[in-house]
Design a protein around this motif. Structure first.
Motif, PDB file in Angstrom:
ATOM      1  N   GLU A 190      -4.626  23.034  39.142  1.00 38.05           N
ATOM      2  CA  GLU A 190      -3.976  21.800  39.548  1.00 38.05           C
ATOM      3  C   GLU A 190      -2.467  21.910  39.364  1.00 38.05           C
ATOM      4  O   GLU A 190      -1.975  22.826  38.700  1.00 38.05           O
ATOM      5  N   SER A 191      -1.737  21.006  39.958  1.00 41.61           N
ATOM      6  CA  SER A 191      -0.283  21.035  39.862  1.00 41.61           C
ATOM      7  C   SER A 191       0.154  20.975  38.400  1.00 41.61           C
ATOM      8  O   SER A 191      -0.241  20.070  37.648  1.00 41.61           O
ATOM      9  N   GLY A 192       0.942  21.980  37.973  1.00 40.66           N
ATOM     10  CA  GLY A 192       1.418  22.035  36.602  1.00 40.66           C
ATOM     11  C   GLY A 192       0.447  22.652  35.625  1.00 40.66           C
ATOM     12  O   GLY A 192       0.770  22.811  34.441  1.00 40.66           O
ATOM     13  N   GLU A 193      -0.741  23.005  36.080  1.00 43.71           N
ATOM     14  CA  GLU A 193      -1.749  23.582  35.187  1.00 43.71           C
ATOM     15  C   GLU A 193      -1.586  25.093  35.129  1.00 43.71           C
ATOM     16  O   GLU A 193      -1.380  25.751  36.147  1.00 43.71           O
ATOM     17  N   SER A 194      -1.687  25.650  33.939  1.00 40.19           N
ATOM     18  CA  SER A 194      -1.589  27.095  33.777  1.00 40.19           C
ATOM     19  C   SER A 194      -2.883  27.768  34.205  1.00 40.19           C
ATOM     20  O   SER A 194      -3.951  27.146  34.236  1.00 40.19           O
ATOM     21  N   THR A 195      -2.765  29.055  34.506  1.00 36.14           N
ATOM     22  CA  THR A 195      -3.950  29.818  34.927  1.00 36.14           C
ATOM     23  C   THR A 195      -4.975  29.889  33.806  1.00 36.14           C
ATOM     24  O   THR A 195      -6.191  29.791  34.044  1.00 36.14           O
ATOM     25  N   ILE A 196      -4.507  30.030  32.561  1.00 33.67           N
ATOM     26  CA  ILE A 196      -5.442  30.164  31.438  1.00 33.67           C
ATOM     27  C   ILE A 196      -6.198  28.847  31.211  1.00 33.67           C
ATOM     28  O   ILE A 196      -7.390  28.848  30.884  1.00 33.67           O
ATOM     29  N   HIS A 197      -5.513  27.725  31.437  1.00 33.06           N
ATOM     30  CA  HIS A 197      -6.176  26.419  31.283  1.00 33.06           C
ATOM     31  C   HIS A 197      -7.206  26.228  32.388  1.00 33.06           C
ATOM     32  O   HIS A 197      -8.310  25.712  32.155  1.00 33.06           O
ATOM     33  N   PHE A 198      -6.870  26.652  33.595  1.00 36.47           N
ATOM     34  CA  PHE A 198      -7.804  26.565  34.733  1.00 36.47           C
ATOM     35  C   PHE A 198      -9.042  27.418  34.463  1.00 36.47           C
ATOM     36  O   PHE A 198     -10.171  27.010  34.752  1.00 36.47           O
ATOM     37  N   THR A 199      -8.827  28.610  33.881  1.00 36.58           N
ATOM     38  CA  THR A 199      -9.957  29.489  33.546  1.00 36.58           C
ATOM     39  C   THR A 199     -10.848  28.849  32.492  1.00 36.58           C
ATOM     40  O   THR A 199     -12.088  28.921  32.567  1.00 36.58           O
ATOM     41  N   ALA A 200     -10.223  28.232  31.502  1.00 33.21           N
ATOM     42  CA  ALA A 200     -11.002  27.575  30.440  1.00 33.21           C
ATOM     43  C   ALA A 200     -11.853  26.439  31.012  1.00 33.21           C
ATOM     44  O   ALA A 200     -13.005  26.240  30.600  1.00 33.21           O
ATOM     45  N   ARG A 201     -11.310  25.708  31.979  1.00 32.27           N
ATOM     46  CA  ARG A 201     -12.098  24.629  32.597  1.00 32.27           C
ATOM     47  C   ARG A 201     -13.277  25.181  33.393  1.00 32.27           C
ATOM     48  O   ARG A 201     -14.317  24.534  33.519  1.00 32.27           O
ATOM     49  N   PHE A 202     -13.118  26.392  33.933  1.00 33.90           N
ATOM     50  CA  PHE A 202     -14.250  27.004  34.638  1.00 33.90           C
ATOM     51  C   PHE A 202     -15.342  27.397  33.639  1.00 33.90           C
ATOM     52  O   PHE A 202     -16.529  27.208  33.905  1.00 33.90           O
ATOM     53  N   LEU A 203     -14.916  27.928  32.493  1.00 34.09           N
ATOM     54  CA  LEU A 203     -15.889  28.342  31.481  1.00 34.09           C
ATOM     55  C   LEU A 203     -16.575  27.145  30.843  1.00 34.09           C
ATOM     56  O   LEU A 203     -17.751  27.215  30.471  1.00 34.09           O
ATOM     57  N   ASN A 204     -15.828  26.047  30.706  1.00 32.56           N
ATOM     58  CA  ASN A 204     -16.379  24.829  30.109  1.00 32.56           C
ATOM     59  C   ASN A 204     -15.845  23.631  30.893  1.00 32.56           C
ATOM     60  O   ASN A 204     -14.711  23.190  30.681  1.00 32.56           O
ATOM     61  N   PRO A 205     -16.631  23.109  31.830  1.00 32.64           N
ATOM     62  CA  PRO A 205     -16.153  21.998  32.671  1.00 32.64           C
ATOM     63  C   PRO A 205     -15.684  20.785  31.870  1.00 32.64           C
ATOM     64  O   PRO A 205     -14.903  19.973  32.377  1.00 32.64           O
ATOM     65  N   ASP A 206     -16.135  20.649  30.624  1.00 33.41           N
ATOM     66  CA  ASP A 206     -15.742  19.495  29.800  1.00 33.41           C
ATOM     67  C   ASP A 206     -14.502  19.780  28.952  1.00 33.41           C
ATOM     68  O   ASP A 206     -14.119  18.955  28.118  1.00 33.41           O
ATOM     69  N   PHE A 207     -13.855  20.934  29.156  1.00 27.43           N
ATOM     70  CA  PHE A 207     -12.713  21.305  28.323  1.00 27.43           C
ATOM     71  C   PHE A 207     -11.545  20.349  28.561  1.00 27.43           C
ATOM     72  O   PHE A 207     -11.170  20.058  29.697  1.00 27.43           O
ATOM     73  N   LYS A 208     -10.906  19.889  27.447  1.00 32.42           N
ATOM     74  CA  LYS A 208      -9.792  18.952  27.535  1.00 32.42           C
ATOM     75  C   LYS A 208      -8.594  19.391  26.691  1.00 32.42           C
ATOM     76  O   LYS A 208      -7.613  18.649  26.595  1.00 32.42           O
ATOM     77  N   GLY A 209      -8.638  20.569  26.089  1.00 34.10           N
ATOM     78  CA  GLY A 209      -7.592  20.985  25.161  1.00 34.10           C
ATOM     79  C   GLY A 209      -6.327  21.481  25.842  1.00 34.10           C
ATOM     80  O   GLY A 209      -6.194  21.488  27.071  1.00 34.10           O
TER      81      GLY A 209
END
Length: 570
Positions: free
Chosen positions: A194-213
């Motif tokens: 998403e706009s302003g989202e880092s690649t590592i954060h995007f990857t974490a959301r793929f691994l855990n759809p409920d990730f909010k950190g």
């Protein structure tokens, strides 16, 4: 044509009518007539048809035309000659008896054998002469022509990375080896951050759809997913730290030389890149630095064999290391010592020199490969036309009778072109213009040259883009090495340098230059907390950094941009 006895018209023979033979009976006076010119006509068909068949065969092998097009052309030529030749050379005369087959056919056979023998003898002599002259040029330049002269020397297993068990496995079965099965847990990831989202954060959301950190928590989550790979990655790191590498490759197989280690090494670099970027996000730059060092060592090991494909794989692995280094620059994660080490190591990488070694290896393949018609590897290497089984059979049949002289002449032309590439790489400023000349000469070659040199038709397209595909990442790596020095300057002075000259001599021995022009790299600091470092690209024209962006890939994404370099944001 008329009967010489009754002067009545007699129907002429057509070239494809062989019965009742070279003699016939006049329908009016029943005189026995000999068809004078029958054997001359047959020999003319041989003289004309032989080169036509070879020419059409050459066009089939070089993929200029299809088998069906060649058949239609041949039938058309046959029909034309069948109609025209009898009227030009034939007449009737009276004879006492029918027959005359044996002597005439013997004459045709002897003529055909003589023409074929003369043709093959001359082409073989001429091809051998051309190849000998080309090899003499290489000897005058002290250029290697055999693999023994360019491959790494054998070394003790204790010093050889290729002897490590983790790499020996891939030579048993690359697909079933541990490295062959290695991959990142997010290999099926789709979409974009998403706009302003880092690649590592995007990857974490793929691994855990409920990730909010935050990014740090995302890095920890990614590292946890990669934890099962840690023992294998450590084994890889220990292997590539050995002093040298000499892969157990059978170079005698030429174009079919197996290199099963390349794909598993790319797999390892992919996982190491993901782990290093996660370590940067999690605040563990020292661990990320160690993984970058392992990726750089993997690249050196992958590119140690003298082939074009190994140079391209080395560039691909270096791409992954560069993305991690760029990520660390934007995060200000690297220490001064780490930046100095990275800048020095990146500056030593010379992909253009590796390109020369790869071209020498490709040339050695052609010179040492057995092109004899009985070589099963050659038959396996002929183009597979899939469902067109008849054309595939025609290709193999055509190669089976191909004159060795044409093969040697093709070798001479091929190694001459390779040497022009190598000479141009030594003078990078002339590389784009020289490559353009080679491509133009290749595209403008006559049909006859293409028929005699099918080797160039098959190999040249793969060579023409290789220099550009290597020059782009070479420029970007040099720009990234300079960016590391710029970051050291910023850490020491609290601001960016005004020019690259400010980095000399404290952070760089000299102002870095563009590999293709020899001029200093372009440097453009910005007030928006970013700076550009770039070379002028293939056109050697400063386009104000057009196309340069944050590093997300080297080989496949940057070669067609106007300028080549790096954009560092912080």
């Amino acid at each position: 044509m008329k009967c010489p006895k009754c002067h009545q018209r007699v129907a002429p023979f057509k070239s494809w009518v062989l019965w009742p033979g070279p003699t016939r009976e006049c329908e009016n006076c029943h005189a026995h007539l000999r068809y004078v010119g029958f054997y001359l006509q047959a020999m003319l068909h041989v003289v004309i048809g032989f080169p036509i068949v070879f020419a059409l065969g050459g066009m089939i092998v070089s993929r200029t035309i299809t088998l069906w097009q060649a058949a239609l052309i041949f039938l058309g030529i046959l029909a034309i000659t069948a109609v025209l030749l009898p009227w030009n050379f034939a007449r009737y005369e009276e004879c006492d008896r029918r027959g005359g087959w044996t002597k005439g056919l013997l004459l045709v056979v002897v003529t055909l054998v003589s023409i074929v023998t003369l043709f093959f003898s001359w082409t073989n002599w001429w091809g051998a002469r051309k190849l000998s002259a080309a090899l003499a040029v290489l000897r005058d330049k002290n250029e290697p022509t055999r693999f023994e002269e360019i491959v790494p020397a054998p070394m003790p297993d204790a010093d050889n990375a290729a002897a490590a068990p983790v790499f020996q496995e891939v030579f048993v079965s690359a697909k079933d080896s541990r490295l062959g099965k290695l991959d990142v847990p997010w290999k099926k990831i789709t979409g974009k951050p998403e706009s302003g989202e880092s690649t590592i954060h995007f990857t974490a959301r793929f691994l855990n759809p409920d990730f909010k950190g935050d990014d740090q928590a995302a890095g920890e989550l990614v590292l946890k997913s990669l934890a099962p790979s840690a023992p294998l990655l450590e084994e890889v790191a220990q292997a590539v730290r050995r002093p040298g590498v000499c892969w157990p490759i059978d170079y005698s197989k030429g174009f079919e030389t197996p290199m099963p280690y390349l794909s598993p090494m790319v797999n390892a670099s992919k996982v190491l890149q993901g782990r290093a970027q996660a370590e940067l996000a999690a605040g563990r730059p020292e661990n990320a630095f160690q993984d970058v060092q392992t990726i750089l060592a993997l690249a050196r090991a992958a590119g140690s064999s003298p082939f074009l494909i190994t140079v391209l794989v080395e560039s691909s692995i270096l791409d992954r290391a560069s993305q991690v280094i760029s990520d660390g620059l934007e995060r200000h994660a690297w220490t001064d010592a780490q930046l100095a080490d990275l800048s020095s190591e990146l500056s030593r990488i010379d992909l253009l020199a590796r390109l020369s070694d790869g071209l020498r290896g490709e040339r050695a393949i052609v010179l040492q490969f057995d092109f004899s018609r009985t070589n099963p590897l050659l038959l396996q290497g002929l183009p597979d036309t899939g469902k067109a089984t008849l054309q595939n059979a025609a290709l193999r049949a055509g190669w089976a009778i191909w004159p060795m002289g044409w093969i040697n002449e093709g070798k001479a032309g091929y190694i001459g072109t390779i040497q022009r590439y190598i000479d141009a790489v030594k003078q990078p400023r002339e590389l784009p213009s020289t490559l353009a000349e080679i491509e133009a000469a290749h595209a403008g070659s006559s049909l006859w040259n293409r028929i005699r040199n099918p080797l160039s038709q098959v190999a040249m397209p793969a060579l023409t883009g290789s220099a550009k595909r290597i020059a782009a990442p070479q420029t970007i790596l040099r720009s990234l090495a300079t960016a590391c020095a710029v970051e050291r300057y910023r850490m020491a002075h609290g601001r960016l340098p005004a020019t690259l000259k400010d980095l000399v001599p404290a952070f760089l021995p000299s102002v870095p230059t563009d590999p293709l022009t020899g001029k200093p790299l372009c440097y453009k600091p910005s007030e928006s907390r970013s700076y550009l470092i770039y070379g002028t690209g293939w056109d050697q024209t400063d386009n104000a950094g057009s196309g340069v962006s944050a590093l997300t890939g080297l080989s496949s994404r940057f070669e067609n941009q106007a300028d080549w370099g790096v954009l560092v944001k912080f």
